[in-house]
Each structure stands twice: as C-alpha cells, then as structure tokens.
Design a protein around this motif. Structure first.
Motif, mmCIF file in Angstrom:
data_model
loop_
_atom_site.group_PDB
_atom_site.id
_atom_site.type_symbol
_atom_site.label_atom_id
_atom_site.label_comp_id
_atom_site.label_asym_id
_atom_site.label_seq_id
_atom_site.Cartn_x
_atom_site.Cartn_y
_atom_site.Cartn_z
ATOM 1 N N SER A 100 -22.648 11.734 32.301
ATOM 2 C CA SER A 100 -21.918 11.586 31.041
ATOM 3 C C SER A 100 -20.412 11.475 31.288
ATOM 4 C CB SER A 100 -22.202 12.819 30.171
ATOM 5 O OG SER A 100 -21.259 12.919 29.135
ATOM 6 N N ALA A 101 -19.735 10.776 30.367
ATOM 7 C CA ALA A 101 -18.266 10.737 30.407
ATOM 8 C C ALA A 101 -17.699 12.134 30.192
ATOM 9 C CB ALA A 101 -17.746 9.777 29.347
ATOM 10 N N GLY A 102 -18.533 13.030 29.686
ATOM 11 C CA GLY A 102 -18.082 14.397 29.448
ATOM 12 C C GLY A 102 -18.125 15.270 30.688
ATOM 13 N N PHE A 103 -18.500 14.703 31.826
ATOM 14 C CA PHE A 103 -18.601 15.504 33.060
ATOM 15 C C PHE A 103 -17.566 15.029 34.071
ATOM 16 C CE2 PHE A 103 -20.530 15.986 37.365
ATOM 17 C CZ PHE A 103 -20.635 17.364 37.393
ATOM 18 N N ASP A 104 -16.788 15.979 34.611
ATOM 19 C CA ASP A 104 -15.807 15.609 35.639
ATOM 20 C C ASP A 104 -16.366 15.869 37.034
ATOM 21 O OD1 ASP A 104 -13.858 14.815 33.856
ATOM 22 O OD2 ASP A 104 -13.109 16.861 33.614
ATOM 23 N N GLU A 105 -16.611 17.132 37.317
ATOM 24 C CA GLU A 105 -16.958 17.529 38.679
ATOM 25 C C GLU A 105 -17.570 18.926 38.605
ATOM 26 O OE1 GLU A 105 -14.565 18.373 42.827
ATOM 27 O OE2 GLU A 105 -13.540 17.294 41.246
ATOM 28 N N ASP A 137 -19.047 14.700 41.847
ATOM 29 C CA ASP A 137 -18.772 14.049 40.567
ATOM 30 C C ASP A 137 -19.913 13.117 40.164
ATOM 31 O OD1 ASP A 137 -18.496 12.009 42.357
ATOM 32 O OD2 ASP A 137 -16.367 11.645 41.975
ATOM 33 N N ARG A 138 -19.663 12.375 39.118
ATOM 34 C CA ARG A 138 -20.694 11.495 38.561
ATOM 35 C C ARG A 138 -21.183 10.474 39.593
ATOM 36 N NH1 ARG A 138 -19.338 8.016 33.135
ATOM 37 N NH2 ARG A 138 -21.382 7.081 32.766
ATOM 38 N N ASP A 154 -37.750 25.221 36.509
ATOM 39 C CA ASP A 154 -36.683 24.393 37.091
ATOM 40 C C ASP A 154 -36.814 22.946 36.624
ATOM 41 O OD1 ASP A 154 -35.420 26.381 38.738
ATOM 42 O OD2 ASP A 154 -37.142 26.259 40.082
ATOM 43 N N ILE A 155 -38.041 22.441 36.682
ATOM 44 C CA ILE A 155 -38.270 21.029 36.345
ATOM 45 C C ILE A 155 -37.869 20.739 34.898
ATOM 46 C CG2 ILE A 155 -40.179 19.410 35.878
ATOM 47 C CD1 ILE A 155 -41.351 20.222 38.553
ATOM 48 N N PHE A 156 -38.069 21.727 34.037
ATOM 49 C CA PHE A 156 -37.688 21.549 32.637
ATOM 50 C C PHE A 156 -36.203 21.174 32.524
ATOM 51 C CE2 PHE A 156 -35.916 23.245 28.705
ATOM 52 C CZ PHE A 156 -36.775 22.720 27.750
ATOM 53 N N TYR A 157 -35.352 21.823 33.340
ATOM 54 C CA TYR A 157 -33.904 21.622 33.193
ATOM 55 C C TYR A 157 -33.345 20.436 33.980
ATOM 56 C CZ TYR A 157 -33.442 25.894 30.551
ATOM 57 O OH TYR A 157 -33.543 26.823 29.567
ATOM 58 N N LEU A 158 -34.022 20.027 35.058
ATOM 59 C CA LEU A 158 -33.408 19.057 35.976
ATOM 60 C C LEU A 158 -32.987 17.744 35.305
ATOM 61 C CD1 LEU A 158 -35.600 19.792 39.105
ATOM 62 C CD2 LEU A 158 -33.148 20.201 38.857
ATOM 63 N N PRO A 159 -33.820 17.140 34.457
ATOM 64 C CA PRO A 159 -33.372 15.887 33.823
ATOM 65 C C PRO A 159 -32.165 16.092 32.903
ATOM 66 C CG PRO A 159 -35.753 16.092 33.724
ATOM 67 C CD PRO A 159 -35.227 17.426 34.160
ATOM 68 N N TYR A 160 -32.050 17.295 32.324
ATOM 69 C CA TYR A 160 -30.876 17.559 31.474
ATOM 70 C C TYR A 160 -29.619 17.697 32.322
ATOM 71 C CZ TYR A 160 -34.335 18.328 27.846
ATOM 72 O OH TYR A 160 -35.365 18.159 26.970
ATOM 73 N N MET A 161 -29.755 18.328 33.489
ATOM 74 C CA MET A 161 -28.613 18.405 34.417
ATOM 75 C C MET A 161 -28.183 16.989 34.806
ATOM 76 S SD MET A 161 -27.959 21.631 35.294
ATOM 77 C CE MET A 161 -27.169 21.514 36.885
ATOM 78 N N GLN A 162 -29.189 16.165 35.134
ATOM 79 C CA GLN A 162 -28.884 14.801 35.570
ATOM 80 C C GLN A 162 -28.193 14.019 34.458
ATOM 81 O OE1 GLN A 162 -29.414 13.671 38.681
ATOM 82 N NE2 GLN A 162 -28.324 11.805 38.103
ATOM 83 N N ALA A 163 -28.744 14.114 33.253
ATOM 84 C CA ALA A 163 -28.154 13.373 32.130
ATOM 85 C C ALA A 163 -26.718 13.836 31.895
ATOM 86 C CB ALA A 163 -29.005 13.583 30.877
ATOM 87 N N GLY A 164 -26.485 15.127 32.027
ATOM 88 C CA GLY A 164 -25.134 15.652 31.810
ATOM 89 C C GLY A 164 -24.161 15.146 32.857
ATOM 90 N N MET A 165 -24.619 15.066 34.104
ATOM 91 C CA MET A 165 -23.706 14.609 35.166
ATOM 92 C C MET A 165 -23.444 13.113 35.080
ATOM 93 S SD MET A 165 -24.585 17.015 38.433
ATOM 94 C CE MET A 165 -26.288 16.560 38.602
#
Ligand code: FES
Ligand SMILES: [Fe+2]
Length: 472
Positions: A438-443, A43-44, A425-436
């Motif tokens: 977020s209040a919009g992310f559970d698990e 989770d977050r 891969d590096i292009f996406y990693l900060p977006y994955m991190q930002a998403g996790m």
C-alpha cells in the motif's frame, strides 16, 4: 476454532516483561563472521517488487543451498522427487550405485518436463511422455525413438540432462544451482551437529501439505522469525511455552534459531495454582496427573523431561544424545533462505517457502511433517509423544502420505488445517502482504525482539550484493 475465539478464550492480562529475549551472534568456528555486511530496506519494493524478485532469483535461488526433499523418499534406485523453485524444476533420483543425481527436469528434445508429480519411482529410466526420449537414472540420454530421422544424428553425451549440485545432510536432500557453490558443509556449519541428535534421517514423512498463499515468501519467513506476535494471535501459547525469554542465536549466511522453553506458562502472566488446560492435557498425554502439580506449575517442565525419557525408551525412541532442554523445548531453526524447521525429538516440521514463478506477492508454503517410526506392536505410547497422532497412526499402514495442495481460503474457511497455530498465522499473512503493497506503508520498524528478521534480511541483502564470504 476461529482466531478471535482462541484469543478470547486464552487471553488474560499481560504484564510488561522484566526479562527479554537474548540475542547472540554465533560463528561456525571458522573465520566467517555471523554479522552480515549489508543492510536491507524492508520497504514495499522489497516485499512486492518484480525487480527484487528477479534479483533474488539471480543471487539467492540460484546460489544458496535449498532443501529439495527428504532422503527417505529415495531409498531404492529409480526413486525420484521433483523440486520446483521459481520457474525451475529439479529432478533428483537415487542411482544404481546408491548415489544421487540431480538434473534440470527438462527434456533435451524440446523442453518438456519429464515428471510433473512430486515423487515416484521408475525402473531404469526417465522417459519423456511427449516423444519418448529416455534417460538413465544419472541423466544420460539412452534412447531416442526414430533416431535415424534426426538427419545430423543425436549426440547422446551432449544431449544428456543438465546436472545441478546435490548433497545430503541430516536426512535432507539439498540442491544448489550455482556453477561453483559454497560447499554445503560450510553453508550449514555447526547446524549439522546441532541437528544430529534429532536423527531426522530415522524419521518418516507423515504429512505433506502445500498452501498457495497470497504473500511474498519473505512475509512468511518474517512471521516465523519472531514471537512478538505470539501473545496476540496465538494467545493459547501463553499456557504452554515461554516465548518471553526465548533465546536467539544468529549464525553466518542468515541462519537463526529460537530456543523456547516448553511445558511452562509464559511468565508475563501470573503463574496459576493449577496447570492450565493445555498443560493439563499435555501432562495426561504423558501419563502424569495434573492434580499432582497444584501449586507446582513451575515444576512441570522438569517432570515432563523425566517422563518423556521414560516413555521414549518404551516407544523405542532414542533420546540419548538429546539434552534435557531438547527433550522438553521447542527449537525453531530458520535455515537461509527459505526453510523454517521446528524440531522436537519425536516430530519435526519442515516449513519451506517457495517463490511463485511470476508473482512476487504469492508463494507456496510447504509443510512436511516428519515423525519417528511407530512400531506395529506399540502400545500407543509413541503416538502420544508424536504431536500429529492421526498422521502417525497412518504411518503404521506403511504408506507415504500424498501431498495435499490447497489455498489460504481453504484454511480460513476451516476445510484444511496446518495446525491451529499455523492456521492463525496464515489468516494474517495476506493482510500483511496487502498492507506492505500500500501507499500507506513506508518501511517495517523492528524491535530488538525481531532481531531474527533483521539478521535474515541483512544477510539476504549480503547475498544479493554477491558478498558471500567463504572460509579461508
Ligand atoms: S520433448 Fe521430450 S521427447 Fe520430445
Ligand atoms: Fe505465529
């Protein structure tokens, strides 16, 4: 090439798989189960929280064996490397008796770092640049300027540098900050023997890079633990590796390996009559004619194995202990906690994630490329076998390359590269991190093809619970 352009260029219609990744638990031969005892919640807090970050420091970074560097960097007495992990820095030195000393990189006078560079060499002593205290290669305090001005005196034995555990395996230097660590040979188990035929100890550093990433270290590990994403962000891979049928072994303590066939097309897609461009290029690099493989694309892998053994012998590379699969395929070991090691007979990538000292949403992504030595007299055969040709050519100069340090922005704007695949891969990693975060992310929800992620995190939870088994 931008990520989306690559996808458009290489993507063709993808079928549902009729075979899937094989996942197997593999014990090391003793009585330690490869199955973890805890279950992690992805989770977050797990990816973004400061409490988790602190707990990882207490239970993982100061308890597990960590790859600190390459033994070849410490050939002569006085050669040293520094290894920074979280807020700590470790200094490892080749001593006069041929051994290794590992100490905290902390002067005992008032705490200054003895060295801030990643590697170097001293004649007989490490001298603190601040007030000149000097220490022998083994960390013993040797000299204190104006010593008689320390009224109670200075006890050299008590003020020597503080040591940590150090060991070597497969050409790598490992450190462990625990008081009573699990022995290194138990921690690595059968992986030592699995890696031995690749002879990392004979390889040289041909490139060393550190990318400062806006992502938790585990976000990066997860990325390199599954091939579910490969068809989508690395569409070019469909024309030279078979990620669909990857074989996965899950080991004790959280280590895992992927075994992915090379010199093949992904069988999720129709097998083309002609070798696709990337495979054609690979065949030409091996001195084979792509035209000979019209209607025989599924025979390329075997042909590459035979041809690589021939070329390898000519280049002075010793493939004798490697299986045919190891000669042609890409095996990727994730060594708990923080290293992804992609091994090929001529070239190895060590991709190590180091946590940021204070921010759980940042990490340092080190990529060390090792390659078999290229002979001065070589006819370029060895260069075509080594993937990073430019770096391998530079190796001929005999100079160890300096560490390149840059940011994720440098990669996405094209001024630095860690190879096309890693850049994607590096292009996406900060977006994955930002998403996790977020209040919009559970698990996170994991498929069976993401079992390496599950294995890693459940073992991480087992380490964090202090439940690490030792062989009896
Ligand atoms: S802090 Fe190192 S000599 Fe003073
Ligand atoms: Fe990837």
């Amino acid at each position: 090439m931008a990520v989306m352009e690559v996808r458009k260029k290489h993507c063709w219609e993808r079928a549902e798989a009729d075979m899937w990744q094989e996942n197997s638990f593999v014990a090391f031969g003793g009585d330690v189960s490869p199955q973890p005892t805890e279950r992690a919640t992805l989770d977050r807090e797990h990816y973004c929280g400061k409490a988790t970050m602190q707990k990882e420091f207490d239970t993982v970074w100061t308890k597990a064996w960590l790859i600190a560097g390459i033994e070849r960097d410490l050939e002569e007495p006085g050669d040293f490397i520094t290894f920074d992990i979280a807020h700590e820095s470790i200094l490892i030195t080749r001593t006069e008796d041929g051994g290794l000393s590992a100490v905290y990189n902390v002067c005992q006078h008032r705490g200054n770092r003895l060295h801030i560079q990643p590697y170097g060499s001293v004649a007989r002593a490490h001298t603190c640049p601040y007030h000149g205290w000097s220490y022998g290669l083994d960390g013993t305090l040797l000299n204190v300027p104006d010593r008689d001005r320390f009224s109670p005196g200075v006890d050299c034995a008590a003020k020597s540098l503080k040591s940590v555990n150090v060991g070597t395996s497969n050409g790598l230097i490992w450190v462990n900050l625990a008081v009573d660590p699990l022995p290194l040979e138990d921690f690595l188990g059968s992986l030592v023997g699995e890696l031995m035929p690749y002879r990392l100890e004979a390889m040289h550093v041909v490139r060393e890079q550190t990318c400062e990433l806006d992502a938790n270290w585990k976000t990066v590990i997860d990325n390199f633990a599954e091939v579910y994403h490969v068809d989508f962000i690395h569409a070019q891979h469909a024309s030279f590796v078979n990620c669909r049928d990857a074989r996965v072994d899950l080991f004790p303590y959280g280590h895992t390996v992927f075994r992915v066939d090379g010199y093949v097309v992904n069988p999720r897609y129709p097998v083309p009559d002609e070798p696709p461009p990337i495979l054609s290029g690979a065949l030409q690099a091996l001195g084979l004619d792509p035209g000979d493989f019209h209607g025989r694309v599924d025979e390329i892998r075997r042909a590459a194995q035979v041809q690589k053994r021939k070329l390898g012998a000519r280049a002075g590379f010793d493939y004798s202990a490697l299986t045919d699969d190891q000669v042609s395929d890409i095996w990727q070991y994730n060594l708990f906690p923080n290293t992804i090691m992609t091994v090929k007979p001529e070239e190895v990538w060590i991709m190590r994630q180091r946590p940021h000292p204070t921010d759980p949403q940042k990490c340092f992504f080190d990529k060390i490329t090792l390659a078999m030595p290229v002979r001065q007299s070589d006819d370029e055969t060895s260069l075509v076998l080594i993937g990073d040709v430019e770096a391998a050519k530079a190796m001929k100069s005999g100079q160890r390359p300096e560490r390149e340090v840059f940011t994720q922005a440098d990669v996405t704007n094209g001024s630095m590269s860690m190879t096309e695949t890693v850049d994607q891969d590096i292009f996406y990693l900060p977006y994955m991190q930002a998403g996790m975060n977020s209040a919009g992310f559970d698990e996170a929800v994991l498929s069976d093809d993401e079992n390496r992620i599950r294995h890693f995190h459940d073992w991480l939870a087992t380490w964090m619970a202090g439940q690490i088994p030792r062989p009896s």
